[in-house]
Design a protein around this motif. Sequence first.
Motif, PDB file in Angstrom:
ATOM      1  N   SER A  57       0.847  -1.191   0.000  1.00  0.00           N
ATOM      2  CA  SER A  57       0.000   0.000   0.000  1.00  0.00           C
ATOM      3  C   SER A  57       0.879   1.236   0.000  1.00  0.00           C
ATOM      4  O   SER A  57       1.923   1.277   0.668  1.00  0.00           O
ATOM      5  N   PRO A  58       0.525   2.265  -0.717  1.00  0.00           N
ATOM      6  CA  PRO A  58       1.335   3.512  -0.719  1.00  0.00           C
ATOM      7  C   PRO A  58       1.304   4.196   0.652  1.00  0.00           C
ATOM      8  O   PRO A  58       0.328   4.080   1.389  1.00  0.00           O
ATOM      9  N   LYS A  59       2.386   4.878   0.946  1.00  0.00           N
ATOM     10  CA  LYS A  59       2.490   5.555   2.250  1.00  0.00           C
ATOM     11  C   LYS A  59       2.825   7.024   2.044  1.00  0.00           C
ATOM     12  O   LYS A  59       3.639   7.371   1.194  1.00  0.00           O
ATOM     13  N   ALA A  60       2.185   7.830   2.865  1.00  0.00           N
ATOM     14  CA  ALA A  60       2.436   9.276   2.791  1.00  0.00           C
ATOM     15  C   ALA A  60       3.737   9.623   3.539  1.00  0.00           C
ATOM     16  O   ALA A  60       4.136   8.959   4.492  1.00  0.00           O
ATOM     17  N   GLU A  61       4.367  10.676   3.083  1.00  0.00           N
ATOM     18  CA  GLU A  61       5.604  11.163   3.725  1.00  0.00           C
ATOM     19  C   GLU A  61       5.427  12.641   4.071  1.00  0.00           C
ATOM     20  O   GLU A  61       5.053  13.443   3.214  1.00  0.00           O
ATOM     21  N   LEU A  62       5.708  12.970   5.348  1.00  0.00           N
ATOM     22  CA  LEU A  62       5.526  14.345   5.835  1.00  0.00           C
ATOM     23  C   LEU A  62       6.892  14.985   6.094  1.00  0.00           C
ATOM     24  O   LEU A  62       7.750  14.402   6.737  1.00  0.00           O
ATOM     25  N   THR A  78       4.775  19.677   4.402  1.00  0.00           N
ATOM     26  CA  THR A  78       4.527  19.188   3.040  1.00  0.00           C
ATOM     27  C   THR A  78       4.323  17.677   3.088  1.00  0.00           C
ATOM     28  O   THR A  78       5.134  16.949   3.676  1.00  0.00           O
ATOM     29  N   CYS A  79       3.228  17.185   2.438  1.00  0.00           N
ATOM     30  CA  CYS A  79       2.915  15.760   2.410  1.00  0.00           C
ATOM     31  C   CYS A  79       3.019  15.261   0.963  1.00  0.00           C
ATOM     32  O   CYS A  79       2.612  15.941   0.014  1.00  0.00           O
ATOM     33  N   SER A  80       3.561  14.067   0.815  1.00  0.00           N
ATOM     34  CA  SER A  80       3.701  13.465  -0.513  1.00  0.00           C
ATOM     35  C   SER A  80       3.518  11.953  -0.385  1.00  0.00           C
ATOM     36  O   SER A  80       3.547  11.408   0.719  1.00  0.00           O
ATOM     37  N   VAL A  81       3.318  11.265  -1.546  1.00  0.00           N
ATOM     38  CA  VAL A  81       3.110   9.821  -1.554  1.00  0.00           C
ATOM     39  C   VAL A  81       4.280   9.172  -2.277  1.00  0.00           C
ATOM     40  O   VAL A  81       4.686   9.615  -3.356  1.00  0.00           O
ATOM     41  N   LYS A  82       4.779   8.159  -1.689  1.00  0.00           N
ATOM     42  CA  LYS A  82       5.866   7.388  -2.259  1.00  0.00           C
ATOM     43  C   LYS A  82       5.370   5.963  -2.551  1.00  0.00           C
ATOM     44  O   LYS A  82       4.777   5.336  -1.653  1.00  0.00           O
ATOM     45  N   PRO A  83       5.615   5.406  -3.715  1.00  0.00           N
ATOM     46  CA  PRO A  83       6.228   6.059  -4.873  1.00  0.00           C
ATOM     47  C   PRO A  83       5.331   7.131  -5.452  1.00  0.00           C
ATOM     48  O   PRO A  83       4.114   7.104  -5.284  1.00  0.00           O
ATOM     49  N   SER A  84       5.955   8.061  -6.125  1.00  0.00           N
ATOM     50  CA  SER A  84       5.236   9.228  -6.597  1.00  0.00           C
ATOM     51  C   SER A  84       4.262   8.846  -7.707  1.00  0.00           C
ATOM     52  O   SER A  84       4.563   8.040  -8.586  1.00  0.00           O
ATOM     53  N   SER A  85       3.129   9.430  -7.619  1.00  0.00           N
ATOM     54  CA  SER A  85       2.104   9.258  -8.657  1.00  0.00           C
ATOM     55  C   SER A  85       1.175  10.453  -8.585  1.00  0.00           C
ATOM     56  O   SER A  85       1.247  11.244  -7.645  1.00  0.00           O
ATOM     57  N   GLY A 116       2.867  24.357  18.171  1.00  0.00           N
ATOM     58  CA  GLY A 116       3.679  23.176  18.313  1.00  0.00           C
ATOM     59  C   GLY A 116       2.826  21.951  18.558  1.00  0.00           C
ATOM     60  O   GLY A 116       1.673  22.029  18.980  1.00  0.00           O
ATOM     61  N   GLY A 117       3.394  20.778  18.285  1.00  0.00           N
ATOM     62  CA  GLY A 117       2.690  19.529  18.505  1.00  0.00           C
ATOM     63  C   GLY A 117       3.156  18.470  17.541  1.00  0.00           C
ATOM     64  O   GLY A 117       4.128  18.648  16.803  1.00  0.00           O
ATOM     65  N   VAL A 118       2.373  17.301  17.542  1.00  0.00           N
ATOM     66  CA  VAL A 118       2.703  16.179  16.669  1.00  0.00           C
ATOM     67  C   VAL A 118       1.784  16.242  15.453  1.00  0.00           C
ATOM     68  O   VAL A 118       0.560  16.362  15.584  1.00  0.00           O
ATOM     69  N   TYR A 119       2.363  16.129  14.237  1.00  0.00           N
ATOM     70  CA  TYR A 119       1.601  16.204  12.990  1.00  0.00           C
ATOM     71  C   TYR A 119       1.926  14.990  12.122  1.00  0.00           C
ATOM     72  O   TYR A 119       3.030  14.450  12.171  1.00  0.00           O
ATOM     73  N   TRP A 120       0.871  14.552  11.316  1.00  0.00           N
ATOM     74  CA  TRP A 120       1.085  13.549  10.285  1.00  0.00           C
ATOM     75  C   TRP A 120       0.042  13.760   9.196  1.00  0.00           C
ATOM     76  O   TRP A 120      -0.865  14.591   9.331  1.00  0.00           O
ATOM     77  N   CYS A 121       0.152  12.979   8.102  1.00  0.00           N
ATOM     78  CA  CYS A 121      -0.757  13.158   6.961  1.00  0.00           C
ATOM     79  C   CYS A 121      -0.941  11.816   6.237  1.00  0.00           C
ATOM     80  O   CYS A 121      -0.235  10.855   6.509  1.00  0.00           O
ATOM     81  N   ARG A 122      -1.904  11.803   5.295  1.00  0.00           N
ATOM     82  CA  ARG A 122      -2.051  10.679   4.378  1.00  0.00           C
ATOM     83  C   ARG A 122      -2.701  11.199   3.082  1.00  0.00           C
ATOM     84  O   ARG A 122      -3.353  12.231   3.076  1.00  0.00           O
ATOM     85  N   THR A 132      -3.904   6.349   1.325  1.00  0.00           N
ATOM     86  CA  THR A 132      -2.575   5.796   1.578  1.00  0.00           C
ATOM     87  C   THR A 132      -2.429   5.510   3.061  1.00  0.00           C
ATOM     88  O   THR A 132      -3.301   5.848   3.871  1.00  0.00           O
ATOM     89  N   GLU A 133      -1.344   4.894   3.386  1.00  0.00           N
ATOM     90  CA  GLU A 133      -1.052   4.736   4.805  1.00  0.00           C
ATOM     91  C   GLU A 133      -0.640   6.095   5.398  1.00  0.00           C
ATOM     92  O   GLU A 133      -0.219   7.015   4.690  1.00  0.00           O
ATOM     93  N   TYR A 134      -0.790   6.209   6.742  1.00  0.00           N
ATOM     94  CA  TYR A 134      -0.383   7.454   7.416  1.00  0.00           C
ATOM     95  C   TYR A 134       1.131   7.657   7.313  1.00  0.00           C
ATOM     96  O   TYR A 134       1.905   6.694   7.310  1.00  0.00           O
ATOM     97  N   SER A 135       1.467   8.894   7.276  1.00  0.00           N
ATOM     98  CA  SER A 135       2.902   9.230   7.304  1.00  0.00           C
ATOM     99  C   SER A 135       3.444   9.036   8.724  1.00  0.00           C
ATOM    100  O   SER A 135       2.682   8.893   9.681  1.00  0.00           O
ATOM    101  N   ASP A 136       4.782   9.052   8.835  1.00  0.00           N
ATOM    102  CA  ASP A 136       5.387   9.066  10.159  1.00  0.00           C
ATOM    103  C   ASP A 136       5.123  10.422  10.808  1.00  0.00           C
ATOM    104  O   ASP A 136       5.073  11.462  10.125  1.00  0.00           O
TER     105      ASP A 136
END
Length: 708
Positions: A57-62, A78-85, A116-122, A132-136
């Motif tokens: 499954s594709p995973k997001a990258e933050l 900035t959030c992106s999906v790897k592999p890029s599409s 401030g705080g903890v952030y992630w994306c998908r 996609t899966e959640y980013s780290d």
Amino acid sequence: MYEWTKDNLNTPPTHNEHRIIRATEADSGEYRCKGRRDSYSSTRWSDVITLTVSSNSPKAELRADDRDIPVGGSVTLTCSVKPSSSGWKYFWYGGEKTSEPLSSQLSAGPIRVSEGGVYWCRGGRGDPVYYTEYSDPVTIYKKVPNKAVVTLQPNWSEIFRGERITLRCEIKDGGDTEWEYEWRTTSSEKPLNQNELSIRSVSASHSGVYRCKGRKKREKSPTDWSDSFILTVSDKAQSVLTVSPSWLSAGASVTLNCRVKDQSAGWRFYWYKTVPDPSDNFYSYELLPGSSSGTEQDSYIVDGQTHTAGYVCRAGRGDPVFYTDYSQPQFVWSADFHSSASLTVSPDRAQHFTSDSVSLSCEGNSTEWRVRKLSPENRYLSDCSTWGTKTGSTCKIKTNWLSDAVYWCESGSGEFSNSVNITIQNKNMILLSPARPVTEGDSVSLSCKLRAQKNVSIVFFYHNEKVIQSDTRWELNISAVSKSDEGFYKCQHSGQESAQSWMSVQAVSRPEHSSFPVLLIVGLICGIVLILLLLLLYRYRTSKYTCFKRPIQSESSNTDQNEAQCSTYDSLLHDTCFKRPIQSESSNTDQNEARCSTYDSPQHGDVCLYETIKHSEDSEHVAGGSQDVTYSSIKLKHFGKRRKQHTPEERSVYSDVRTGAADDSLLYAQVFSHDKGKKKKKKKGRSAPAAADETFYSEVKPGSSLGL
């Protein structure tokens, strides 16, 4: 109607769309299609489209452009999906993963956050949406207003190789908060996450830019990065010494000045005297008094230096002390001779032609010597092996080399000789002047010398740039040189001029007398004089109150009695007081003569005679106490010389004359004895009476008082 083709497509679709509900790896492959109007006519096959279905499954990258939010600012996520599409849109989350998105709207690009705080994306796309899966997660910190500052200890403007330093990260207004630290540097150093970075021996590799920041341990809130601190590490520090004066004069002190090249703060200065060691080409150093712990002042005064000497210095700072290199030796020169080490020049003159043969000889209390040379221009120190030929304790100069330098000897026992300034030149004329000091009062001759034959013309001699002789004489003679003749001399002839040379005049040594013996002698003399005065006063008082009293009766006395009385007075010494009551009753001529002879008896001394003259008929009044008194003051003075004797001291003779008168009138008489003129020559066989040489004057002043 449409026709699809794929290698593993069992039932090709006939519609213009080929929909795959849930793609798998099996759906991967090459797809193409064509249109058909009937069984006999169709379009060509389309280009191939390759479909690749990934098993994962594709995973997001933050990503965040900064993990720390500046005070009053924000950061970009900035959030992106790897592999890029393509076709993706992004969902943003803060806090827990199960929380609702920060926005119900999808975002196709980056967002900015100021908290401030903890952030992630998908990412998500399609309809229904495929996620996609959640980013780290990425933790963003909001900076605190405290400011971090990089400081240097010790706080010196310049750091030298080998010194010990400490870089410290300080949080302004940090209070009691516990902080973690972070460093950034362009140097080779890799600092730990501590507030201090200690370097025991700094080197050039530690040069660079240093920055730091602090972070609260619990909240993880950081400070902003500190301003850049630039550390520059210089090469080994060098000390530079200067001395003044270069040549010693009588009674002058020597001032040493030490500085560190590329001056900076915090130095203490250490002062040394050089000790020659002819066994090698170096010196050993002895600390000067009072400099074992260094001095804050960059100057040092040496008093009482009379001979040639060398000095060095160095500086130190820090704990433990970091020392600079020793300075180059600097010398103060003396032309004075001393028996333990001396230098003589042959021929004895300061200037020489390049064709001359010049020898330097060392003498003194040593068998091992070296001859040194220092050129004041380039400060190059060398010994005889470089510019001459050494034989024993004598060095012969290679005069084919032009030179203007100072020469001296150094003994194996560590002593310096006198110094001489010698000039070797290729001019056509030189000044012949003594290389050594001349003694005050001696005669001195200076002369001009040409390489070629001299001709008759005017020769000018200069003393301190002033013409002191201009005639045809080639010599300048000073019959008795004095300190005022000291200075620079040169000569000039037919447009040619010699180099100038310094002639030193040495004062005649006089023994120094300590003031203590002088004071002691003066004190002893004063004490002796005081004792003598006290003895004289005692004798005077004793003689004043030692009196002989004898009654002279009015009854007739024969001549023998009078002679006896006279002989009694003749036996008395000088300064003896006689007191006798003389009664006014009849006395014969013999008695008077006897008394006269009695008064003539003292010779050349001052005699105090006290007489009490009483009338017998007034004896009752005398017993009663009220009487008239006559005082007589007699001063005996002698003029001229009878013998070789000291002039006797004057004494006053008082006579107490008591009469029977009842009134209080007083009678004073002053009798002076003078020797008038020279004594007449005695005739052969005859002697003049002693009284004939003295004349007595009597002055009677009624009613005056002597204060007795």
